[in-house]
Every structure is written in C-alpha cells, then in structure tokens.
Motif scaffolding. Sequence first.
Motif, PDB file in Angstrom:
ATOM      1  N   VAL A 162      -1.450   1.309   7.723  1.00  0.00           N
ATOM      2  CA  VAL A 162      -2.464   1.555   6.701  1.00  0.00           C
ATOM      3  C   VAL A 162      -3.821   1.476   7.386  1.00  0.00           C
ATOM      4  O   VAL A 162      -4.071   0.578   8.192  1.00  0.00           O
ATOM      5  CB  VAL A 162      -2.388   0.508   5.563  1.00  0.00           C
ATOM      6  CG1 VAL A 162      -3.577   0.650   4.610  1.00  0.00           C
ATOM      7  CG2 VAL A 162      -1.073   0.635   4.811  1.00  0.00           C
TER       8      VAL A 162
ATOM      9  N   GLY B 196      -4.166   2.896  -6.309  1.00  0.00           N
ATOM     10  CA  GLY B 196      -2.722   2.780  -6.521  1.00  0.00           C
ATOM     11  C   GLY B 196      -2.322   2.710  -7.977  1.00  0.00           C
ATOM     12  O   GLY B 196      -1.215   2.275  -8.295  1.00  0.00           O
TER      13      GLY B 196
ATOM     14  N   ALA C 142      -6.315   4.133   2.838  1.00  0.00           N
ATOM     15  CA  ALA C 142      -6.686   3.430   1.600  1.00  0.00           C
ATOM     16  C   ALA C 142      -8.205   3.269   1.557  1.00  0.00           C
ATOM     17  O   ALA C 142      -8.805   2.761   2.501  1.00  0.00           O
ATOM     18  CB  ALA C 142      -6.004   2.066   1.555  1.00  0.00           C
TER      19      ALA C 142
ATOM     20  N   ARG D  73      -4.992   7.279  -0.523  1.00  0.00           N
ATOM     21  CA  ARG D  73      -4.697   6.346  -1.613  1.00  0.00           C
ATOM     22  C   ARG D  73      -6.005   5.796  -2.188  1.00  0.00           C
ATOM     23  O   ARG D  73      -6.902   5.396  -1.453  1.00  0.00           O
ATOM     24  CB  ARG D  73      -3.842   5.190  -1.094  1.00  0.00           C
ATOM     25  CG  ARG D  73      -3.600   4.083  -2.115  1.00  0.00           C
ATOM     26  CD  ARG D  73      -2.966   2.868  -1.450  1.00  0.00           C
ATOM     27  NE  ARG D  73      -2.964   1.700  -2.316  1.00  0.00           N
ATOM     28  CZ  ARG D  73      -2.000   1.373  -3.149  1.00  0.00           C
ATOM     29  NH1 ARG D  73      -0.930   2.126  -3.226  1.00  0.00           N
ATOM     30  NH2 ARG D  73      -2.092   0.293  -3.903  1.00  0.00           N
TER      31      ARG D  73
ATOM     32  N   TYR E  85       0.808  -1.216   0.000  1.00  0.00           N
ATOM     33  CA  TYR E  85       0.000   0.000   0.000  1.00  0.00           C
ATOM     34  C   TYR E  85       0.847   1.275   0.000  1.00  0.00           C
ATOM     35  O   TYR E  85       0.295   2.375  -0.025  1.00  0.00           O
ATOM     36  CB  TYR E  85      -0.901   0.034   1.239  1.00  0.00           C
ATOM     37  CG  TYR E  85      -2.176  -0.761   1.137  1.00  0.00           C
ATOM     38  CD1 TYR E  85      -3.324  -0.216   0.561  1.00  0.00           C
ATOM     39  CD2 TYR E  85      -2.251  -2.054   1.635  1.00  0.00           C
ATOM     40  CE1 TYR E  85      -4.506  -0.939   0.489  1.00  0.00           C
ATOM     41  CE2 TYR E  85      -3.430  -2.789   1.566  1.00  0.00           C
ATOM     42  CZ  TYR E  85      -4.550  -2.227   0.995  1.00  0.00           C
ATOM     43  OH  TYR E  85      -5.717  -2.952   0.931  1.00  0.00           O
TER      44      TYR E  85
ATOM     45  N   ASP F 297     -10.248   1.440  -0.366  1.00  0.00           N
ATOM     46  CA  ASP F 297     -10.853   0.307  -1.062  1.00  0.00           C
ATOM     47  C   ASP F 297     -12.084  -0.246  -0.352  1.00  0.00           C
ATOM     48  O   ASP F 297     -12.900  -0.938  -0.977  1.00  0.00           O
ATOM     49  CB  ASP F 297      -9.830  -0.809  -1.319  1.00  0.00           C
ATOM     50  CG  ASP F 297      -8.865  -1.040  -0.172  1.00  0.00           C
ATOM     51  OD1 ASP F 297      -9.050  -0.439   0.896  1.00  0.00           O
ATOM     52  OD2 ASP F 297      -7.928  -1.832  -0.350  1.00  0.00           O
TER      53      ASP F 297
ATOM     54  N   ARG G 239      -7.903   1.267   6.482  1.00  0.00           N
ATOM     55  CA  ARG G 239      -8.902   1.033   5.444  1.00  0.00           C
ATOM     56  C   ARG G 239     -10.269   1.401   6.027  1.00  0.00           C
ATOM     57  O   ARG G 239     -11.028   0.537   6.448  1.00  0.00           O
ATOM     58  CB  ARG G 239      -8.857  -0.418   4.981  1.00  0.00           C
ATOM     59  CG  ARG G 239      -7.492  -0.818   4.422  1.00  0.00           C
ATOM     60  CD  ARG G 239      -7.410  -2.295   4.077  1.00  0.00           C
ATOM     61  NE  ARG G 239      -8.281  -2.616   2.957  1.00  0.00           N
ATOM     62  CZ  ARG G 239      -9.292  -3.482   3.015  1.00  0.00           C
ATOM     63  NH1 ARG G 239      -9.564  -4.108   4.156  1.00  0.00           N
ATOM     64  NH2 ARG G 239     -10.028  -3.738   1.958  1.00  0.00           N
TER      65      ARG G 239
END
Length: 458
Positions: A44, A73, A90, A70, A28, A92, A46
Amino acid sequence: MSATVVDDLRRVLPAEVLVTDPDVIAGYSHDDAEWAPWQPAAAVVRPRDAAQVQAVVRACLATGTPVVPRGAGTGLSGAANATAGSVVVAFDAMDAILRIDPAERLAVVQPGVVNDRLRAACAEQGLWYPPDPASSPWSTIGGNVATNAGGVCCVKYGVTRDYVLALELVNGLGELVRVGRTTAKGVAGYDLCSLLVGAEGTLGVVTEVTVRLRPARAPEHTVVGYFDSVTAAGAAVAEVGRAGVTPSALELVDRRCLEAVDAWKNMGLTAEAEVLLLGRVDAPGAAGEAEADALVGCFERGGASWAARSADAEEADALFAARRLAYPALERLGPVLTEDVCVPVGAVPEMLTRITAIAARHHTVVANIAHAGDGNLHPLLITPAGDEAARNRAQAAFAEIIDGCLELGGTVSGEHGVGLLKLPGLAREQSPAVQAMQRAVKQALDPHGILNPGKAIV
C-alpha cells in the motif's frame, strides 16, 4: 512480481509512505462491498503528492503490476478491492483543501478530502457543494469522483459529474496531466474530464479535483408522509413527478431501517407506518411554502395515511440523519448486500412492488431506502452471519432485482459504481457493440491494462 515492484517502490518513495505490513495491507485491500472478492495487495502506498503517485504508476508499469486507487474504502461495489500482487494507492494522506475561490465559485482539493469537510469549509464562505452521498461524513471527494456519487440532494441539484470542472491525474502511461477547465464555458476537444468521473480508477489515478460551487441556499421545509407499503409510497413519488414539483430531497425509508437505527443510536425515533417518505423543498419565501404544501398534497393523493409539514426542525433532522445511518445500522444485524438500481421515476411503484415479491420468493429479508425522487433504489438484503443458504438466496434475489430493473428501462448502478458486483448486470444492460466501445476507451487511456483492471467494464 510483487517482490520486484516493492523493491522498486522502496527506491523511488520515502519509507514513510510505503506500507508492507500484511495486517495493515489487509485492511486496505477491500471496500465495504459484501461478498465482493479481494486478495491482499503486495503493498500500500499512502502518497503525499502527485509526484509520488506518478512514481508509483511508473514503477507498476515497469513490472506490469496492477494499480488500485482507494479513497476511504466506503464503496459498496468492490471497485477498490485489491488483486493479488497489486499496489493499492490510498489517498488518506492527500487530504488538503488547496483553494476555495468565492469569486469563481470553485474549490480545488486533493482526492483524500472528506466530503462533509469540504461542504463545511465552503459553508464558512457562504458557498455550497451539493453532492452529498449518505457516506458524506466518511467518503472522500476522490472516491465520489470515481463512482460519480449522488446523494440526497441530487434529485434537484445533480451528481458529482455536474460539479467536477477539472482533474489532475496520472494516466496509464505514467504521465501527469490535467483535463477539464475552470472557465464558465468550454468545448475544446473531447470532454475527458466527464469521461473520467465514474470510471472507478480504470482510466487514470486522480491527484487533484476542481469542483464547481453554488451559493448557500435558503432553509429547507420538510414534509413527512406515512404509508402502509413501499408500493403506496412509490405511488406518491409518481404523484410528485406528475405535479411538476422538484423537491430538494425525496427519500424513502422503511420501518425496518428506522428501528435498526434507533436500536443502535437510541434517537427516539418512532415509526407509525411501514414506510416513510421524507421530502424537502428549498425555494425561498412564499414559493417554498407553496412547494411544501404541494408536496403534502402529492403524498395524500398517493395514498399516505398521514402527511404533514414538519414543524419540529430537530425531529426532521433526526429523520434525515436516520436515513444516512440506515446502512451501518443494518450491518449490525448481519452481512448486508446493497443494491443500487435506478429506474425511470414513473416505474418506481412497479419496481418497489417487484422488490417486495422477490424478497418473499427468495425468503430474504430486505430493508428499503431510496433516493425515490430520481428513481435510485437501495434495497438492502440482510442475511444472518455464517448462513450460507441465506447468502445464496440473497445473491439470487440480488440478480433478480437487477433483471427487474433492466426490464423497466433502468440501469444496474445509479451511484455506487459497477465495481465487481455489478459486472454480470452490466453485461446484460449493454450491447456487445457498446461493450466494445468501452474496451476501446480503456485500451486508449490504459494501453498496458494496469489501472484497476477487471472493474467497471466487461
């Protein structure tokens, strides 16, 4: 510092959204930009909702820890690359399409929604979201917002900024705010929404995006032209501009790209010329027929060895698919350093000529793809893996291409963003006074300097 922020994050976040496994963190900690520097993040996160993003930013404010937003990516400038001890956010897991409103022609989405998924959902309701970067099967709306992504359709329909109506974000003070509007018109205060589009996460961490939609359009007509050189193809692009034709797509793909895609995907592509121009028009009915014929004429006057309207929809779709697959196909041949310069459309022939000369001068293999209709060129510099001398030559060619672009009145980035790779070029493009203005905006919106520091501005 990193141990402190991780401990703080454990206190304010559910365990399942916090990632501290070093192997996972490494994946990541960088985007797809070749040779852009990165270091492993401390953690990280999420997040599942905006409140969790706000908790992350506040924890990082308390410890002075950089926050690196992010998307998927897929970026090519290093904008999502982590610094040592930073926290990567991140998106996602924040991938919900919250609402599609056919009456108001807008959609509200979380930043982790993949571009093509939104487009497909809109199509089910007779609507269309135009921005379509080549990475649209993988890239996210949040990432597209960060770089003001464009794509194949932008020559006629514009880029991401033209479609973002409103944003929800966490600012540099840890406040959850909304900017923009959902009305058809509005001039209340400064346009902070547009300012944030293309800011690469340096002015706020976006948690929700409201985008404008268009009605579904008429079927497109495809025109294909074969050319003996990129210079000849560039001349045809200039002809299109002079003729006043506005294609819905005008893409340049050279033989090297097509051969790489075919070797990878076995699509049965043939390249009977050094360079192809792929044009599309989408006016309805007879107007579309006339536009297609006009595009053929432009290609012929520009020096095409062959040009015609495609009667085979499957073949036409395969050629455009190859255009989208060119970058990952070429990556299989070795590290690829990707350019993203944009020049005035009238300067496209000269810029393509310069790219050819620069490649020869630096003994660097360059494949060419381009959103040729709006002057956004993507020469791809390919080097053998592990060849340090070739890498140095490619980087020198990269810098010289930027110099040539600026000499022709262009800009260092059309849609990939500045990130890390384009910082030296940006310093040459912008005057000291403009650079100071950029830093003043950054200071105002991120006074503690924790939002993706070291990216996007000099």
